[in-house]
Motif scaffolding. Structure first.
Motif, PDB file in Angstrom:
ATOM      1  N   PHE A 276      31.489  30.071  11.969  1.00  0.00           N
ATOM      2  CA  PHE A 276      31.526  30.953  13.144  1.00  0.00           C
ATOM      3  C   PHE A 276      30.132  31.163  13.737  1.00  0.00           C
ATOM      4  O   PHE A 276      29.928  32.049  14.552  1.00  0.00           O
ATOM      5  N   TYR A 277      29.145  30.337  13.339  1.00  0.00           N
ATOM      6  CA  TYR A 277      27.824  30.350  13.957  1.00  0.00           C
ATOM      7  C   TYR A 277      27.783  29.306  15.078  1.00  0.00           C
ATOM      8  O   TYR A 277      28.458  28.279  15.017  1.00  0.00           O
ATOM      9  N   LYS A 278      26.932  29.548  16.061  1.00  0.00           N
ATOM     10  CA  LYS A 278      26.818  28.646  17.201  1.00  0.00           C
ATOM     11  C   LYS A 278      25.817  27.515  16.976  1.00  0.00           C
ATOM     12  O   LYS A 278      25.883  26.485  17.628  1.00  0.00           O
ATOM     13  N   SER A 279      24.874  27.705  16.064  1.00  0.00           N
ATOM     14  CA  SER A 279      23.776  26.746  15.924  1.00  0.00           C
ATOM     15  C   SER A 279      24.242  25.392  15.410  1.00  0.00           C
ATOM     16  O   SER A 279      23.870  24.347  15.950  1.00  0.00           O
ATOM     17  N   VAL A 280      25.037  25.405  14.361  1.00  0.00           N
ATOM     18  CA  VAL A 280      25.570  24.172  13.764  1.00  0.00           C
ATOM     19  C   VAL A 280      27.087  24.324  13.768  1.00  0.00           C
ATOM     20  O   VAL A 280      27.661  24.940  12.877  1.00  0.00           O
ATOM     21  N   PRO A 281      27.752  23.778  14.790  1.00  0.00           N
ATOM     22  CA  PRO A 281      29.150  24.139  15.039  1.00  0.00           C
ATOM     23  C   PRO A 281      30.182  23.487  14.139  1.00  0.00           C
ATOM     24  O   PRO A 281      31.330  23.915  14.123  1.00  0.00           O
TER      25      PRO A 281
END
Length: 273
Positions: free
Chosen positions: A139-144
């Motif tokens: 649910f992080y945007k950096s490493v999708p």
């Protein structure tokens, strides 16, 4: 495959009690959190006490958690982060853990810089005696997704760069079992097994929505079979952050978790139950 449990599964039990409970439940290993050990020491505990309880219960530490805040800070701040990383790697090495989990930042960041900093962490870990294992957060945007995580450790261009494959994060990010295909077996250092609640759709779940394997939406058996076919024979670990479980008897939670993981691993190709 050897089975372990992350101590997040039975919060808020005190650290030494967690180790004893896990030892009584049949698990081969236990995943510890560095910050929890820091708190234990800050309250007067000694590392030697922890080592004694681990040895008494015959437990291996296949992995420890973790290191954050290294991917999105300024370069000067990152250099300071390396000092803290070294302390954590040294603690892992003392307790016999080959891996320290490192996670990317929540928001979009420069992936090239992230790969370069991961490379620096590997080099730091080599000197200290334990290595960083990269875990993306679904649910992080950096490493999708798992594919991008694989690209990052590959870009580090180091033979000991490795991924932690968390089945919950893979599923929640839309990464299917086929995402494992391009990943070499020796690039997978550790595996987390968790299921996803039936109450929320893919992409909407967070850590507290994890449930026991077999109680949710994820076809965990297909992931284990794919890993087995790749030749993976290392650790799989139960890691829940489910607050409902935290209010239950921890021994019951551990016994159920052990039975579910052992049943899954015993049914893999080439394994007799």
């Amino acid at each position: 495959m050897k089975i372990a449990v992350n101590t997040s599964t039975i919060q808020p039990v005190p650290l030494l009690d967690k180790v004893a409970l896990v030892g009584d439940s049949g698990f081969d290993g236990i995943e510890l959190w560095v910050n929890e050990i820091y708190d234990f020491i800050g309250n007067g505990g000694e590392i030697s006490e922890l080592e004694h309880v681990l040895n008494d219960n015959g437990l291996t530490i296949p992995c420890m958690v973790g290191m954050r805040g290294w991917g999105d800070v300024t370069q000067s701040e990152f250099e300071l982060q390396l000092d803290e990383a070294r302390r954590r790697f040294e603690l892992c090495a003392r307790l016999g853990s080959p891996w320290l989990v490192v996670t990317p930042p929540p928001d979009i960041c420069d992936l090239g810089r992230l790969a370069d900093r991961y490379r620096r962490l590997v080099e730091c870990g080599r000197e200290a005696g334990s290595l960083p294992i990269f875990e993306f957060i679904g649910f992080y945007k950096s490493v999708p997704n798992l594919g991008v995580a694989h690209e990052i450790i590959t870009a580090a261009e180091l033979s000991d760069a490795a991924l932690l494959v968390d089945v919950f994060h893979c599923w929640n990010s839309g990464s299917g079992v086929e995402s494992l295909v391009p990943i070499a077996c020796d690039q997978i250092g550790h595996v987390h097994l968790n299921d996803a609640t039936l109450e929320l759709a893919v992409g909407l779940q967070r850590d507290p929505d994890r449930v026991m394997p077999g109680q949710g939406q994820i076809d965990i058996r297909s992931w284990l079979e794919a890993l087995a076919h790749k030749g993976y024979t290392e650790w799989v670990s139960l890691e829940l952050f489910n607050t409902d479980r935290w209010s239950e008897d921890p021994q019951h939670t551990l016994s159920e978790g052990y039975a579910r993981l052992r049943d899954l691993t015993n049914q893999l190709p080439g394994v007799s139950s």
